[in-house]
Design an enzyme around this catalytic site. Structure first.
Site, PDB file in Angstrom:
ATOM      1  N   GLY A   1      -4.417   2.019   5.312  1.00 36.24           N
ATOM      2  CA  GLY A   1      -5.767   2.404   5.697  1.00 36.24           C
ATOM      3  C   GLY A   1      -6.109   2.077   7.142  1.00 36.24           C
ATOM      4  CD  GLN A   2     -11.266   2.557  10.615  1.00 38.22           C
ATOM      5  OE1 GLN A   2     -11.994   2.207   9.678  1.00 38.22           O
ATOM      6  NE2 GLN A   2     -11.758   2.898  11.793  1.00 38.22           N
TER       7      GLN A   2
ATOM      8  N   GLY B   1      -3.627  -2.451   0.895  1.00 37.25           N
ATOM      9  CA  GLY B   1      -4.372  -1.414   1.627  1.00 37.25           C
ATOM     10  C   GLY B   1      -3.808  -1.233   3.029  1.00 37.25           C
TER      11      GLY B   1
ATOM     12  CG  ASP C   1      -2.342   1.808   0.782  1.00 36.52           C
ATOM     13  OD1 ASP C   1      -2.786   2.560  -0.105  1.00 36.52           O
ATOM     14  OD2 ASP C   1      -3.002   1.496   1.794  1.00 36.52           O
ATOM     15  CB  ILE C   2      -2.070   3.674  -4.180  1.00 38.15           C
ATOM     16  CG1 ILE C   2      -3.384   3.960  -3.449  1.00 38.15           C
ATOM     17  CG2 ILE C   2      -2.224   2.547  -5.189  1.00 38.15           C
ATOM     18  CD1 ILE C   2      -4.476   4.508  -4.349  1.00 38.15           C
TER      19      ILE C   2
ATOM     20  CE  LYS D   1     -16.540  -3.743   0.987  1.00 44.71           C
ATOM     21  NZ  LYS D   1     -15.175  -4.286   0.872  1.00 44.71           N
TER      22      LYS D   1
ATOM     23  CG  ASP E   1      -3.100   0.853  -8.672  1.00 43.28           C
ATOM     24  OD1 ASP E   1      -4.049   0.311  -8.059  1.00 43.28           O
ATOM     25  OD2 ASP E   1      -3.256   1.739  -9.529  1.00 43.28           O
TER      26      ASP E   1
ATOM     27  CE1 TYR F   1     -17.311  -0.136   1.152  1.00 47.75           C
ATOM     28  CE2 TYR F   1     -19.197  -0.371   2.610  1.00 47.75           C
ATOM     29  CZ  TYR F   1     -17.843  -0.533   2.374  1.00 47.75           C
ATOM     30  OH  TYR F   1     -17.052  -1.076   3.337  1.00 47.75           O
TER      31      TYR F   1
HETATM   32  N1  SER Z   1     -17.771   1.490   7.735  1.00 53.19           N
HETATM   33  C1  SER Z   1     -18.186   1.347   6.371  1.00 53.19           C
HETATM   34  C2  SER Z   1     -18.753   2.582   5.824  1.00 53.19           C
HETATM   35  O1  SER Z   1     -19.318   3.334   6.581  1.00 53.19           O
HETATM   36  C3  SER Z   1     -19.188   0.236   6.268  1.00 53.19           C
HETATM   37  O2  SER Z   1     -18.576  -0.948   5.960  1.00 53.19           O
HETATM   38  O3  SER Z   1     -18.693   2.793   4.654  1.00 53.19           O
END
Ligand code: SER
Length: 317
Positions: A11-12, A8, A34-35, A146, A52, A142
């Protein structure tokens, strides 16, 4: 010598974590994957490969071939996007984790970082100074993924001795790579819009308090947790991390100190319900006691740096 894989890396979090790790371990020892293609700096400072994480055989092959000892797996569908494709998001988030746990078990890459989130908390959780151990009934895909992921990480630690480490990130604020599809994304978007347009329409209401953290603090603490002697870690789920708690209104006031004409309006969308189910502030005392969690940025310092760096970036572009 450590050989590190960051999954990843475009990403951010990944795009900044790779650079920080390369400063410590040397470019050639930190593999970025990353992909999608990464920002220039990641590609220039060390190896990058399209990989991947959902492809188990390829992942295991990569770990063995490159003699990887540590993995940071940052691949995930964030909270807002996950609500649009619930089953797909569950599959991706869980499979990405289970593949790295299993690949760790079958290789020498025994040390694994995986990000958890404040999303593991839910509407029945105490919302202020949320304790490390408390009611956890997340009601987003999500958040459920987690929470399940934390449990699996701890399970692999107890059962197979995988050195699993995790933190519950608050919303992360950065200027290099923007987040994609999260509920806390407003706190990044607002800075770009403030500079470009002098105004911002926020998708959360003005008094929605959420914990947030500046990326430098997030990266430094992530590496600190990974470097900590394992005997100091009293838990193998995710450590609470508090950062700075503020509302869209307080953030807009901090921005106005630099851009007096800045104006904000509010048009809450489906992400309001997600934000309302998450804590407003977090108790991080266990992380402080175990591995010395320490943050340097408060709201004003973060705001000043964000505005300065985004301006520089836009001028260079
Ligand atoms: N920053 C994330 C989100 O907003 C939370 O872990 O999905």
């Amino acid at each position: 010598m450590e050989r590190i894989l960051v999954i990843g890396s475009s990403g951010q979090i990944g795009s900044e974590l790779v650079l920080a790790l390369r400063k410590i371990h040397g470019g050639e020892n930190v593999f970025a994957t990353d992909i999608k293609y990464p920002p220039k700096e990641v590609g220039k400072t060390g190896p990058f490969q399209i990989l991947d994480v959902l492809d188990f055989n390829n992942l295991l092959h990569f770990l063995v071939r490159h003699k990887i000892t540590q993995v940071y797996n940052l691949a995930a569908v964030l909270s807002g996007n996950a609500e649009k494709i619930p089953l797909q998001a569950w599959d991706i988030n869980m499979k990405a984790l289970m593949n790295t746990l299993e690949a760790a078990r079958q290789s020498d890459a025994k040390k694994l970082f995986w990000p958890s989130s404040i999303a593991i908390f839910g509407p029945t959780t105490p919302m202020e100074e949320t304790p490390q151990l408390t009611v956890m009934e997340p009601n987003t895909v999500y958040g459920i993924s987690k929470l399940a992921g934390e449990r699996w990480g701890e399970y692999y630690h107890n059962r197979y001795d995988i050195d699993f480490r995790s933190v519950r990130y608050p919303g992360l604020i950065s200027y290099k790579t923007e987040p994609g599809g999260g509920t806390t994304d407003y706190a990044v978007e607002i800075f770009f819009e403030a500079i470009k347009k002098g105004m911002y329409e926020c998708f959360l209401s003005e008094d929605t308090g959420l914990p947030m953290m500046f990326m430098d603090d997030a990266i430094n603490n992530t590496i600190k947790l990974m470097d900590c002697d394992s005997s100091k870690l009293s838990l193998r789920s995710g450590y609470n991390m508090a950062g700075i708690s503020f509302t869209p209104k307080t953030l807009s006031e901090a921005i106005k100190k630099h851009i007096p004409d800045f104006s904000i309006s509010y048009k809450p969308d489906f992400r309001q319900a997600i934000a309302d189910s998450w804590p407003a502030s977090i108790d991080e005392s266990v992380a402080i006691a175990d591995w010395g969690l320490h943050t340097e940025y408060d709201l004003d310092r973060m705001t000043a740096v964000m505005l300065e760096k985004i301006r520089e970036q836009l001028e260079e572009a």
